[in-house]
Design an enzyme around this catalytic site. Structure first.
Site, short mmCIF file in Angstrom:
data_model
loop_
_atom_site.label_atom_id
_atom_site.label_comp_id
_atom_site.label_asym_id
_atom_site.label_seq_id
_atom_site.Cartn_x
_atom_site.Cartn_y
_atom_site.Cartn_z
N TYR A 53 1.01 -0.59 -0.17
CA TYR A 53 0.02 0.26 -0.36
C TYR A 53 0.95 1.31 0.22
O TYR A 53 1.37 1.24 0.71
CB TYR A 53 -0.93 0.26 1.53
N GLY A 242 -16.93 1.95 -3.13
CA GLY A 242 -17.86 2.87 -3.53
C GLY A 242 -19.11 3.25 -4.52
O GLY A 242 -19.86 3.95 -4.54
N LEU A 244 -21.23 1.23 -3.87
CA LEU A 244 -22.46 1.47 -2.89
C LEU A 244 -23.32 2.59 -2.02
O LEU A 244 -24.08 2.45 -1.62
CB LEU A 244 -22.46 -0.43 -1.75
N GLY A 246 -23.66 4.84 -4.26
CA GLY A 246 -24.23 5.65 -4.68
C GLY A 246 -23.91 6.37 -5.41
O GLY A 246 -24.05 7.37 -6.66
#
Length: 348
Positions: A53, A242, A244, A246
């Site tokens: 990361y 991301g 979900l 919307g």
């Protein structure tokens, strides 16, 4: 929130876990440190990172930067290191610019562990995970077929045994507390467990796999294994990168968003996914639920041991998530979610 045992251990973790994969690039170090303070102050007791990361994208220049950012927080807050369970991961061969893409072996296991300890500025990693198996993974949209030519049972089991022996040495040296997996299959996890038991080596205590309203592959074989063998799921991408939230509905593409950066959200953007998201958003609206809180609450209420990893690019996003960590879905709401799942199976 509630606390659950990690696998078969007496280590207790919250059923929500702070993710860090944007720290050092999209999330500046000062903001990342503030996120640590916010999460711990809210009661979160587990933090997850990885040597490769930050992501989106992963680059040779930034590998290890997230661990360094977290290590700087550890150094600045020596009295708080014991306040949380630290999880990180060794990268496998899929990342060609980390140790030239070598397999996970006893040698790379030890070298990666020592490097992570140095970057994290700590003496012990609580949960040390293999980021993905040497033989490959069915995650990252690779679940559409099976290639038996890629399997070599004898070589796989020999490598597992050797890596477990390296993990045992690390436990004896006080460098790691628990051994764990990521992006693994039911067969693979079962072999790790069998070898550990047969040779009195560190057993798998958790497995970090993708899980969300849109990605429920874990619900069958792995869930059965997890319950019967007491292996805790650390569920990543509970908001499906991301989707979900919307924010990508109706062709929207917010500036600086993950989709704006990598296009297809790692293969999650498909012609089917937006109808599935719309159905979940409608359900949330009908019940007066925030869709982010609903998606996260769904994950932690599964009938298997699970701690759900959430991340936030900004402190404002994290603050919004933290306000919903005590949301509990009703039996009827969960039943409606299952109806949507059956109508929109495997949307990516």
């Amino acid at each position: 929130m509630r606390k659950i045992p990690l696998g078969m251990t007496d280590t207790m973790i919250t059923d929500y876990c702070l993710g860090t994969m944007t720290w050092g690039t999209h999330t500046p170090e000062a903001e990342a440190h503030r996120q640590m303070d916010m999460a711990l102050d809210a009661g979160i007791t587990i933090v997850d990172t990885a040597e490769m990361y930050p992501v989106n994208p992963v680059t040779p220049e930034t590998v290890g930067l997230t661990e360094t950012v977290l290590g700087n927080w550890n150094a600045a807050n020596p009295g708080r290191r014991d306040a949380y369970v630290l999880a990180t991961k060794i990268t496998g061969k899929n990342a060609a610019f980390v140790r030239q893409g070598q397999d996970i072996t006893p040698e790379t296991f030890t070298a990666a562990l020592d490097a992570s300890l140095a970057r994290l500025k700590t003496d012990m990693i609580d949960i040390y995970q293999l980021h993905w198996p040497n033989r490959g993974s069915y995650h990252f949209r690779q679940n559409w077929g099976f290639n038996p030519a890629a399997q070599n049972r004898a070589a796989t089991l020999e490598n597992m045994h050797e890596v477990l022996e390296a993990a045992q040495e690390a436990v004896k040296a006080g460098k790691i507390r628990h051994f764990a997996l990521s992006n693994e299959s039911a067969w693979g996890t079962a072999q790790w467990l069998q070898l550990a038991k047969a040779h009195s080596l560190p057993r798998v205590q958790s497995i970090q796999n993708e899980y969300s309203l849109l990605c429920r592959h874990y619900d069958t074989d792995l869930a059965e294994l997890a319950v019967n063998e007491q292996v805790t799921l650390l569920a990543y991408s509970p908001l499906a990168a991301g989707l979900l939230t919307g924010k990508y509905q109706n062709g929207a593409l917010p500036d600086g968003s993950r989709m704006a950066l990598n296009g297809d959200l790692g293969g999650r953007k498909t012609p089917r996914v937006f109808d599935a998201v719309a159905a979940y958003l409608e359900l949330a609206t009908a019940h007066g639920l925030d869709p982010i809180h609903m998606a996260l609450a769904f994950s932690v209420q599964r009938p298997f041991p699970v701690s759900t990893i959430f991340g936030a690019t900004t402190c404002d996003q994290l603050a919004h998530i933290l306000t919903g960590l005590d949301v509990t879905l009703t039996h009827d709401q969960l039943a409606e979610i299952d109806k949507i799942h059956k109508a929109h199976p495997m949307p990516f």
